[in-house]
Design a protein around this motif. Structure first.
Motif, PDB file in Angstrom:
ATOM      1  N   ALA A   1     -17.042  46.324  27.405  1.00 21.19           N
ATOM      2  CA  ALA A   1     -18.530  46.813  27.003  1.00 21.19           C
ATOM      3  C   ALA A   1     -18.854  47.819  25.573  1.00 21.19           C
ATOM      4  O   ALA A   1     -20.094  47.241  24.664  1.00 21.19           O
ATOM      5  CB  ALA A   1     -19.528  47.302  28.004  1.00 21.19           C
ATOM      6  N   ALA A   2     -18.010  49.028  25.811  1.00 22.00           N
ATOM      7  CA  ALA A   2     -18.249  49.881  24.708  1.00 22.00           C
ATOM      8  C   ALA A   2     -17.434  49.711  23.134  1.00 22.00           C
ATOM      9  O   ALA A   2     -18.050  49.246  22.312  1.00 22.00           O
ATOM     10  CB  ALA A   2     -17.513  51.097  25.580  1.00 22.00           C
ATOM     11  N   LYS A   3     -16.455  48.631  23.529  1.00 27.55           N
ATOM     12  CA  LYS A   3     -15.579  48.681  22.237  1.00 27.55           C
ATOM     13  C   LYS A   3     -16.594  46.706  22.147  1.00 27.55           C
ATOM     14  O   LYS A   3     -15.871  46.638  21.183  1.00 27.55           O
ATOM     15  CB  LYS A   3     -14.164  47.914  23.070  1.00 27.55           C
ATOM     16  CG  LYS A   3     -13.471  48.354  23.185  1.00 27.55           C
ATOM     17  CD  LYS A   3     -11.726  48.498  23.715  1.00 27.55           C
ATOM     18  CE  LYS A   3     -11.145  49.092  23.701  1.00 27.55           C
ATOM     19  NZ  LYS A   3      -9.294  49.126  24.794  1.00 27.55           N
ATOM     20  N   GLN A   4     -17.070  46.472  22.620  1.00 23.19           N
ATOM     21  CA  GLN A   4     -17.833  44.631  21.940  1.00 23.19           C
ATOM     22  C   GLN A   4     -19.074  45.581  21.555  1.00 23.19           C
ATOM     23  O   GLN A   4     -19.108  44.746  20.323  1.00 23.19           O
ATOM     24  CB  GLN A   4     -18.090  44.314  23.602  1.00 23.19           C
ATOM     25  CG  GLN A   4     -19.255  42.303  22.885  1.00 23.19           C
ATOM     26  CD  GLN A   4     -18.983  41.768  23.742  1.00 23.19           C
ATOM     27  OE1 GLN A   4     -18.404  41.696  24.640  1.00 23.19           O
ATOM     28  NE2 GLN A   4     -20.182  41.488  23.680  1.00 23.19           N
ATOM     29  N   LEU A   5     -19.802  46.332  21.675  1.00 26.51           N
ATOM     30  CA  LEU A   5     -20.845  47.423  21.247  1.00 26.51           C
ATOM     31  C   LEU A   5     -20.284  47.349  19.700  1.00 26.51           C
ATOM     32  O   LEU A   5     -21.464  47.630  18.779  1.00 26.51           O
ATOM     33  CB  LEU A   5     -21.990  48.064  21.601  1.00 26.51           C
ATOM     34  CG  LEU A   5     -21.960  47.035  23.441  1.00 26.51           C
ATOM     35  CD1 LEU A   5     -22.693  48.436  24.181  1.00 26.51           C
ATOM     36  CD2 LEU A   5     -23.560  46.392  22.746  1.00 26.51           C
ATOM     37  N   LEU A   6     -19.414  48.697  19.893  1.00 22.44           N
ATOM     38  CA  LEU A   6     -18.688  49.777  18.762  1.00 22.44           C
ATOM     39  C   LEU A   6     -18.109  48.435  17.809  1.00 22.44           C
ATOM     40  O   LEU A   6     -18.593  49.430  16.388  1.00 22.44           O
ATOM     41  CB  LEU A   6     -18.509  50.678  19.361  1.00 22.44           C
ATOM     42  CG  LEU A   6     -18.732  51.284  20.377  1.00 22.44           C
ATOM     43  CD1 LEU A   6     -18.139  52.550  20.697  1.00 22.44           C
ATOM     44  CD2 LEU A   6     -20.426  52.563  19.396  1.00 22.44           C
ATOM     45  N   ARG A   7     -17.263  47.407  17.964  1.00 19.41           N
ATOM     46  CA  ARG A   7     -17.131  46.584  17.036  1.00 19.41           C
ATOM     47  C   ARG A   7     -18.031  45.892  16.519  1.00 19.41           C
ATOM     48  O   ARG A   7     -18.068  44.880  15.609  1.00 19.41           O
ATOM     49  CB  ARG A   7     -15.463  45.850  17.266  1.00 19.41           C
ATOM     50  CG  ARG A   7     -15.586  44.089  18.177  1.00 19.41           C
ATOM     51  CD  ARG A   7     -14.236  44.063  18.752  1.00 19.41           C
ATOM     52  NE  ARG A   7     -15.011  43.736  19.595  1.00 19.41           N
ATOM     53  CZ  ARG A   7     -13.523  43.363  21.031  1.00 19.41           C
ATOM     54  NH1 ARG A   7     -12.879  44.411  20.595  1.00 19.41           N
ATOM     55  NH2 ARG A   7     -13.619  43.516  22.010  1.00 19.41           N
ATOM     56  N   GLY A   8     -19.389  44.658  17.279  1.00 24.86           N
ATOM     57  CA  GLY A   8     -20.434  44.593  16.704  1.00 24.86           C
ATOM     58  C   GLY A   8     -20.651  45.108  14.990  1.00 24.86           C
ATOM     59  O   GLY A   8     -20.841  45.794  14.448  1.00 24.86           O
ATOM     60  N   GLY A   9     -20.757  43.443  14.341  1.00 29.68           N
ATOM     61  CA  GLY A   9     -21.785  43.856  12.395  1.00 29.68           C
ATOM     62  C   GLY A   9     -22.906  44.061  12.787  1.00 29.68           C
ATOM     63  O   GLY A   9     -23.334  44.849  11.888  1.00 29.68           O
ATOM     64  N   ASN A  10     -23.442  43.856  13.853  1.00 28.10           N
ATOM     65  CA  ASN A  10     -25.019  44.504  13.608  1.00 28.10           C
ATOM     66  C   ASN A  10     -25.608  45.590  14.983  1.00 28.10           C
ATOM     67  O   ASN A  10     -24.611  45.575  16.016  1.00 28.10           O
ATOM     68  CB  ASN A  10     -26.211  42.757  13.855  1.00 28.10           C
ATOM     69  CG  ASN A  10     -25.078  41.885  12.941  1.00 28.10           C
ATOM     70  OD1 ASN A  10     -25.574  42.119  12.144  1.00 28.10           O
ATOM     71  ND2 ASN A  10     -25.949  40.489  13.409  1.00 28.10           N
ATOM     72  N   ALA A  11     -26.825  46.449  13.925  1.00 33.32           N
ATOM     73  CA  ALA A  11     -26.519  47.286  15.122  1.00 33.32           C
ATOM     74  C   ALA A  11     -27.445  46.546  16.728  1.00 33.32           C
ATOM     75  O   ALA A  11     -27.832  46.184  16.777  1.00 33.32           O
ATOM     76  CB  ALA A  11     -28.038  48.372  14.948  1.00 33.32           C
ATOM     77  N   SER A  12     -27.422  47.431  18.355  1.00 32.55           N
ATOM     78  CA  SER A  12     -27.542  46.513  19.123  1.00 32.55           C
ATOM     79  C   SER A  12     -29.602  47.301  18.755  1.00 32.55           C
ATOM     80  O   SER A  12     -29.262  48.345  19.143  1.00 32.55           O
ATOM     81  CB  SER A  12     -26.716  47.186  20.286  1.00 32.55           C
ATOM     82  OG  SER A  12     -26.498  48.598  20.479  1.00 32.55           O
ATOM     83  N   ASP A  13     -29.768  46.940  20.305  1.00 30.08           N
ATOM     84  CA  ASP A  13     -31.259  47.253  20.637  1.00 30.08           C
ATOM     85  C   ASP A  13     -31.095  48.119  21.454  1.00 30.08           C
ATOM     86  O   ASP A  13     -32.168  49.670  21.193  1.00 30.08           O
ATOM     87  CB  ASP A  13     -31.737  46.125  21.326  1.00 30.08           C
ATOM     88  CG  ASP A  13     -32.341  44.791  20.659  1.00 30.08           C
ATOM     89  OD1 ASP A  13     -32.525  45.266  19.199  1.00 30.08           O
ATOM     90  OD2 ASP A  13     -32.805  43.809  21.587  1.00 30.08           O
ATOM     91  N   GLY A  14     -30.119  49.173  22.161  1.00 30.57           N
ATOM     92  CA  GLY A  14     -29.873  49.981  22.453  1.00 30.57           C
ATOM     93  C   GLY A  14     -29.623  50.935  21.288  1.00 30.57           C
ATOM     94  O   GLY A  14     -29.493  52.630  21.587  1.00 30.57           O
ATOM     95  N   PHE A  15     -28.963  51.273  20.213  1.00 28.03           N
ATOM     96  CA  PHE A  15     -29.276  51.371  18.832  1.00 28.03           C
ATOM     97  C   PHE A  15     -30.130  51.824  18.405  1.00 28.03           C
ATOM     98  O   PHE A  15     -31.110  52.665  18.906  1.00 28.03           O
ATOM     99  CB  PHE A  15     -28.164  51.355  18.453  1.00 28.03           C
ATOM    100  CG  PHE A  15     -27.801  52.444  17.288  1.00 28.03           C
ATOM    101  CD1 PHE A  15     -27.596  53.664  17.274  1.00 28.03           C
ATOM    102  CD2 PHE A  15     -28.564  52.361  15.703  1.00 28.03           C
ATOM    103  CE1 PHE A  15     -27.095  54.808  16.170  1.00 28.03           C
ATOM    104  CE2 PHE A  15     -27.995  52.864  15.264  1.00 28.03           C
ATOM    105  CZ  PHE A  15     -27.803  54.107  15.231  1.00 28.03           C
ATOM    106  N   THR A  16     -30.816  50.719  17.364  1.00 21.72           N
ATOM    107  CA  THR A  16     -32.023  50.708  17.057  1.00 21.72           C
ATOM    108  C   THR A  16     -33.447  50.869  17.928  1.00 21.72           C
ATOM    109  O   THR A  16     -34.215  51.532  16.883  1.00 21.72           O
ATOM    110  CB  THR A  16     -32.889  49.273  16.302  1.00 21.72           C
ATOM    111  OG1 THR A  16     -32.802  48.661  17.794  1.00 21.72           O
ATOM    112  CG2 THR A  16     -31.167  49.051  15.535  1.00 21.72           C
TER     113      THR A  16
END
Length: 69
Positions: free
Chosen positions: A34-49
């Protein structure tokens, strides 16, 4: 994974969000996946914004991933 799910990294009262998708990802991909998928994504997740908008980036999953384990 039990410890991580016991206390989600997002303060719901402060950020007005719930980590439903994040918890689902943990169940499907486990913690590292899950961490790898979130960190390699091109867009910021709602969990970050959402924490960013609240001025609470220390509550983001990205900040949690950087903790010295």
């Amino acid at each position: 994974m039990t410890g991580l799910l016991a206390e989600p990294p997002v303060d719901h009262a402060t950020t007005a969000t719930t980590p439903t998708r994040f918890v689902q990802m943990l169940g499907e991909l486990r913690c590292v996946g899950a961490a790898k998928q979130l960190l390699r994504g091109g867009n910021a997740s709602d969990g970050f914004t959402t924490p960013w908008e609240a001025g609470r980036l220390e509550l983001s999953g990205e900040a949690f991933a950087l903790l010295p384990w």
